[in-house]
Write a protein that holds these residues in place. Structure first.
Motif, PDB file in Angstrom:
ATOM      1  N   GLY A  70     143.745 -41.000  37.270  1.00 18.34           N
ATOM      2  CA  GLY A  70     144.568 -41.963  37.979  1.00 18.34           C
ATOM      3  C   GLY A  70     144.866 -41.558  39.405  1.00 18.34           C
ATOM      4  N   ILE A  71     145.403 -42.513  40.152  1.00 16.32           N
ATOM      5  CA  ILE A  71     145.811 -42.288  41.545  1.00 16.32           C
ATOM      6  C   ILE A  71     147.336 -42.279  41.584  1.00 16.32           C
ATOM      7  CG2 ILE A  71     145.615 -43.076  43.930  1.00 16.32           C
ATOM      8  CD1 ILE A  71     142.908 -42.601  42.680  1.00 16.32           C
ATOM      9  N   VAL A  72     147.925 -41.214  42.116  1.00 11.76           N
ATOM     10  CA  VAL A  72     149.374 -41.134  42.260  1.00 11.76           C
ATOM     11  C   VAL A  72     149.756 -41.500  43.690  1.00 11.76           C
ATOM     12  CG1 VAL A  72     151.422 -39.658  42.121  1.00 11.76           C
ATOM     13  CG2 VAL A  72     149.525 -39.314  40.514  1.00 11.76           C
ATOM     14  N   LEU A  73     150.654 -42.474  43.825  1.00  6.20           N
ATOM     15  CA  LEU A  73     151.210 -42.844  45.125  1.00  6.20           C
ATOM     16  C   LEU A  73     152.641 -42.319  45.160  1.00  6.20           C
ATOM     17  CD1 LEU A  73     149.876 -46.511  45.345  1.00  6.20           C
ATOM     18  CD2 LEU A  73     148.861 -44.429  46.301  1.00  6.20           C
ATOM     19  N   SER A  74     152.882 -41.346  46.032  1.00  4.04           N
ATOM     20  CA  SER A  74     154.136 -40.594  45.987  1.00  4.04           C
ATOM     21  C   SER A  74     154.930 -40.753  47.268  1.00  4.04           C
ATOM     22  CB  SER A  74     153.821 -39.105  45.754  1.00  4.04           C
ATOM     23  OG  SER A  74     154.992 -38.317  45.853  1.00  4.04           O
ATOM     24  N   GLY A  75     156.251 -40.929  47.111  1.00  3.55           N
ATOM     25  CA  GLY A  75     157.119 -41.012  48.279  1.00  3.55           C
ATOM     26  C   GLY A  75     158.542 -40.631  47.918  1.00  3.55           C
ATOM     27  N   HIS A  76     159.312 -40.192  48.909  1.00  4.99           N
ATOM     28  CA  HIS A  76     160.717 -39.846  48.658  1.00  4.99           C
ATOM     29  C   HIS A  76     161.620 -40.983  49.108  1.00  4.99           C
ATOM     30  CE1 HIS A  76     161.705 -38.844  52.906  1.00  4.99           C
ATOM     31  NE2 HIS A  76     160.513 -38.271  52.964  1.00  4.99           N
ATOM     32  N   THR A  77     162.692 -41.189  48.348  1.00  2.30           N
ATOM     33  CA  THR A  77     163.601 -42.304  48.595  1.00  2.30           C
ATOM     34  C   THR A  77     164.768 -41.931  49.496  1.00  2.30           C
ATOM     35  OG1 THR A  77     164.929 -41.808  46.621  1.00  2.30           O
ATOM     36  CG2 THR A  77     163.049 -43.299  46.344  1.00  2.30           C
ATOM     37  N   VAL A 164     146.638 -37.193  44.411  1.00  4.43           N
ATOM     38  CA  VAL A 164     147.967 -37.674  44.797  1.00  4.43           C
ATOM     39  C   VAL A 164     147.914 -38.030  46.276  1.00  4.43           C
ATOM     40  CG1 VAL A 164     150.410 -37.099  45.078  1.00  4.43           C
ATOM     41  CG2 VAL A 164     149.137 -36.233  43.096  1.00  4.43           C
ATOM     42  N   ILE A 165     148.415 -39.210  46.615  1.00  3.54           N
ATOM     43  CA  ILE A 165     148.540 -39.619  48.012  1.00  3.54           C
ATOM     44  C   ILE A 165     150.028 -39.620  48.344  1.00  3.54           C
ATOM     45  CG2 ILE A 165     148.082 -41.396  49.746  1.00  3.54           C
ATOM     46  CD1 ILE A 165     145.864 -42.448  47.846  1.00  3.54           C
ATOM     47  N   VAL A 166     150.455 -38.667  49.156  1.00  3.02           N
ATOM     48  CA  VAL A 166     151.846 -38.603  49.605  1.00  3.02           C
ATOM     49  C   VAL A 166     151.933 -39.400  50.909  1.00  3.02           C
ATOM     50  CG1 VAL A 166     153.706 -37.090  50.373  1.00  3.02           C
ATOM     51  CG2 VAL A 166     152.197 -36.365  48.511  1.00  3.02           C
ATOM     52  N   GLY A 167     152.731 -40.454  50.899  1.00  2.58           N
ATOM     53  CA  GLY A 167     152.705 -41.407  52.013  1.00  2.58           C
ATOM     54  C   GLY A 167     153.622 -41.073  53.168  1.00  2.58           C
ATOM     55  N   GLU A 168     153.770 -39.802  53.491  1.00  7.35           N
ATOM     56  CA  GLU A 168     154.541 -39.420  54.679  1.00  7.35           C
ATOM     57  C   GLU A 168     153.846 -39.980  55.927  1.00  7.35           C
ATOM     58  OE1 GLU A 168     157.372 -37.969  55.076  1.00  7.35           O
ATOM     59  OE2 GLU A 168     157.774 -36.642  53.374  1.00  7.35           O
ATOM     60  N   PRO A 169     154.609 -40.198  56.998  1.00  2.23           N
ATOM     61  CA  PRO A 169     154.004 -40.794  58.191  1.00  2.23           C
ATOM     62  C   PRO A 169     152.928 -39.907  58.808  1.00  2.23           C
ATOM     63  CG  PRO A 169     156.257 -40.047  58.636  1.00  2.23           C
ATOM     64  CD  PRO A 169     156.058 -39.978  57.163  1.00  2.23           C
ATOM     65  N   SER A 170     151.706 -40.400  58.784  1.00  2.93           N
ATOM     66  CA  SER A 170     150.570 -39.675  59.359  1.00  2.93           C
ATOM     67  C   SER A 170     149.744 -40.583  60.251  1.00  2.93           C
ATOM     68  CB  SER A 170     149.678 -39.102  58.248  1.00  2.93           C
ATOM     69  OG  SER A 170     149.020 -40.152  57.548  1.00  2.93           O
ATOM     70  N   SER A 171     150.324 -41.724  60.653  1.00  2.00           N
ATOM     71  CA  SER A 171     149.597 -42.742  61.423  1.00  2.00           C
ATOM     72  C   SER A 171     148.349 -43.202  60.682  1.00  2.00           C
ATOM     73  CB  SER A 171     149.245 -42.206  62.821  1.00  2.00           C
ATOM     74  OG  SER A 171     150.420 -41.867  63.530  1.00  2.00           O
ATOM     75  N   MET A 172     148.430 -43.194  59.348  1.00  4.25           N
ATOM     76  CA  MET A 172     147.345 -43.593  58.446  1.00  4.25           C
ATOM     77  C   MET A 172     146.106 -42.719  58.588  1.00  4.25           C
ATOM     78  SD  MET A 172     148.632 -45.696  56.405  1.00  4.25           S
ATOM     79  CE  MET A 172     147.131 -45.950  55.459  1.00  4.25           C
ATOM     80  N   LYS A 173     146.291 -41.526  59.138  1.00 11.60           N
ATOM     81  CA  LYS A 173     145.221 -40.535  59.126  1.00 11.60           C
ATOM     82  C   LYS A 173     145.363 -39.687  57.871  1.00 11.60           C
ATOM     83  CE  LYS A 173     145.134 -40.420  64.179  1.00 11.60           C
ATOM     84  NZ  LYS A 173     145.408 -39.613  65.395  1.00 11.60           N
ATOM     85  N   VAL A 174     144.275 -39.138  57.405  1.00 13.12           N
ATOM     86  CA  VAL A 174     144.304 -38.310  56.205  1.00 13.12           C
ATOM     87  C   VAL A 174     144.598 -36.869  56.613  1.00 13.12           C
ATOM     88  CG1 VAL A 174     142.994 -37.475  54.225  1.00 13.12           C
ATOM     89  CG2 VAL A 174     142.695 -39.835  55.017  1.00 13.12           C
ATOM     90  N   VAL A 175     145.633 -36.313  56.011  1.00 10.34           N
ATOM     91  CA  VAL A 175     146.053 -34.933  56.273  1.00 10.34           C
ATOM     92  C   VAL A 175     145.790 -34.111  55.018  1.00 10.34           C
ATOM     93  CG1 VAL A 175     148.053 -33.428  56.682  1.00 10.34           C
ATOM     94  CG2 VAL A 175     147.799 -35.574  57.963  1.00 10.34           C
ATOM     95  N   ASP A 347     148.103 -27.900  40.569  1.00 12.21           N
ATOM     96  CA  ASP A 347     146.661 -28.067  40.377  1.00 12.21           C
ATOM     97  C   ASP A 347     146.239 -29.533  40.349  1.00 12.21           C
ATOM     98  OD1 ASP A 347     144.087 -27.000  40.145  1.00 12.21           O
ATOM     99  OD2 ASP A 347     144.106 -27.151  37.956  1.00 12.21           O
ATOM    100  N   ILE A 348     146.903 -30.338  41.196  1.00 11.33           N
ATOM    101  CA  ILE A 348     146.491 -31.727  41.366  1.00 11.33           C
ATOM    102  C   ILE A 348     146.044 -31.901  42.812  1.00 11.33           C
ATOM    103  CG2 ILE A 348     147.143 -34.147  41.140  1.00 11.33           C
ATOM    104  CD1 ILE A 348     149.493 -33.266  39.412  1.00 11.33           C
ATOM    105  N   PRO A 349     144.799 -32.311  43.070  1.00 10.60           N
ATOM    106  CA  PRO A 349     144.355 -32.521  44.450  1.00 10.60           C
ATOM    107  C   PRO A 349     145.284 -33.491  45.174  1.00 10.60           C
ATOM    108  CG  PRO A 349     142.498 -32.627  42.944  1.00 10.60           C
ATOM    109  CD  PRO A 349     143.734 -32.603  42.091  1.00 10.60           C
ATOM    110  N   THR A 350     145.673 -33.148  46.383  1.00  7.63           N
ATOM    111  CA  THR A 350     146.691 -33.927  47.088  1.00  7.63           C
ATOM    112  C   THR A 350     146.380 -34.018  48.567  1.00  7.63           C
ATOM    113  OG1 THR A 350     148.337 -33.087  45.518  1.00  7.63           O
ATOM    114  CG2 THR A 350     149.177 -34.153  47.507  1.00  7.63           C
ATOM    115  N   VAL A 351     146.625 -35.184  49.135  1.00  8.18           N
ATOM    116  CA  VAL A 351     146.538 -35.377  50.583  1.00  8.18           C
ATOM    117  C   VAL A 351     147.758 -36.166  51.037  1.00  8.18           C
ATOM    118  CG1 VAL A 351     144.009 -35.312  50.666  1.00  8.18           C
ATOM    119  CG2 VAL A 351     145.211 -37.511  50.379  1.00  8.18           C
TER     120      VAL A 351
END
Length: 392
Positions: A70-77, A164-175, A347-351
């Protein structure tokens, strides 16, 4: 059964910004709303509460949560405080000016969460063949505290996600790499005396200044070592002294002094080197001199927060997928810290990839550009196509 709730991206951003979820407050009103919204679409959520049950993480799955990959979409509230900042509008009401949306959390990082939530109907429409997991945390801004038990729950109860995709502000660039963060409170306790009798007292401020000087010498050493990867700015492990407090009056040798400090190590650096060397300096050099005058003198350093860096995993399939979704040819490295390193530690690949500019985070009149919202909408559309089995 009530009709499913429908929000545009803009409407969802406005709704989430309206909740004051500053880290010292509860986030439960926001969690209640998100849980109700997802339930209106037939999506069950589960909460992972803090100890006093005033805050919660929220985890939900679109599709079959028992399916691997699965794809994890992660963000802090949570958001940082607005007190003492000069805002030109209500920080908890979205205002549009000159192609930008202003409000606390617009960039960091409620817009990402809003864009994910507003696309729930699109994710569900075709029946996702690959599950999309939503992971929304509390207390990221005060040390990435909330996400830890949620990660434990994910690795305990679910098949391993592919990314895991952590949606912190990156100007939609992949970090794919960022620094860690380790912060401390050091309290120095000496002996009060009349300021004319400096040989009889132990000045807490004087010895705190020595410790700060030692840290700045370590900072110089880290700067000379540099960054072997050549990817970070500034190109080294950094050390910062944030606040200092001490003393009573000019004519009193100060009994106490405390200072807050942090270091941000490169992801391939030994994360314990600086605190280990600092503690050794305290025990072997500074404390013996203080206690030679006053045996009751002390220096106590306590941990405030620790969060690991994110190390690049070049060629990882999950990272390759996110780069394809974002239409990026290369990944970047940043100096700010996120929850991504904790997911990677499990041990979960994350960007990291999300809308907005980190330069706007934590400032008065925080904003996100409408163009960034549009770019993230396109990203989510591609992701919805991918999890439904379409080619992208």
């Amino acid at each position: 059964m009530a009709a499913p709730q429908v929000f545009t991206s803009r409407e969802m951003i406005e709704k989430l910004i309206s909740f004051d979820t500053t880290s010292h407050l509860s986030n439960l009103d926001l969690i209640d709303f998100v849980e109700s919204y997802l339930a209106s679409h037939g999506v069950k959520s589960r909460r992972v509460m803090n100890e006093d049950r005033t805050k919660a993480n929220l985890f939900a799955t679109l599709g079959d949560e028992t399916q691997a990959g699965g794809i994890v979409l992660s963000g802090h509230t949570d958001v940082v405080p607005v007190e003492g900042q000069d805002w030109s509008s209500d920080p908890f009401s979205v205002v549009e000016r000159d192609g930008k949306l202003y409000g606390r959390g617009t960039s960091d990082m409620k817009s990402f969460i809003a864009l994910v939530l507003s696309r729930v109907p699109e994710f569900l429409k075709a029946g996702p063949k690959i599950p999309v997991h939503l992971a929304f945390s509390y207390d990221e801004e005060v040390g990435c505290l909330g996400v830890r038990p949620m990660i434990d729950s994910i690795i305990r109860d679910l098949p391993r996600p592919q990314v895991v995709i952590v949606g912190e502000p990156s100007s939609m660039k992949v970090v794919n790499a960022h620094k860690g963060i380790h912060s401390y409170n050091t309290k120095v306790t000496g002996l009060e005396f009349h300021s004319s009798q400096t040989h009889l007292g132990v000045s807490a401020i004087q010895y705190a200044a020595e410790l700060i000087t030692f840290l700045m010498q370590l900072a110089d050493e880290m700067r000379e070592r540099g960054d072997a990867s050549g990817r970070f700015s500034p190109p080294c492990t950094t050390i910062n002294i944030g606040t200092i407090q001490g003393g009573t009056a000019l004519n009193i040798i100060p009994k106490s002094c405390s200072f807050l400090w942090e270091y941000r190590p490169l992801p391939d650096a030994d994360p314990s080197e600086i605190i280990t060397r600092f503690n050794a300096h305290v025990e072997e050099d500074v404390l013996p001199r203080m206690r030679a005058v006053f045996p009751g003198a002390s220096i106590e350093t306590t941990v405030r927060a620790q969060s690991p860096g994110l190390a690049a995993l070049d060629g990882d399939p999950g990272e390759t997928l996110v780069m394809k979704l974002a239409q990026c040819n290369s990944a970047e490295a940043v100096s700010y810290n996120t929850e991504a390193g904790l997911f990677q530690l499990a041990d979960i690949p994350t960007v990291v990839c999300g809308p907005g500019d980190i330069a706007q985070a934590h400032k008065p009149d925080e904003f996100i550009e409408l163009s960034q919202i549009a770019e993230c909408e396109t990203f989510m559309k591609r992701l919805a196509e991918y999890v439904s089995g379409q080619s992208i």
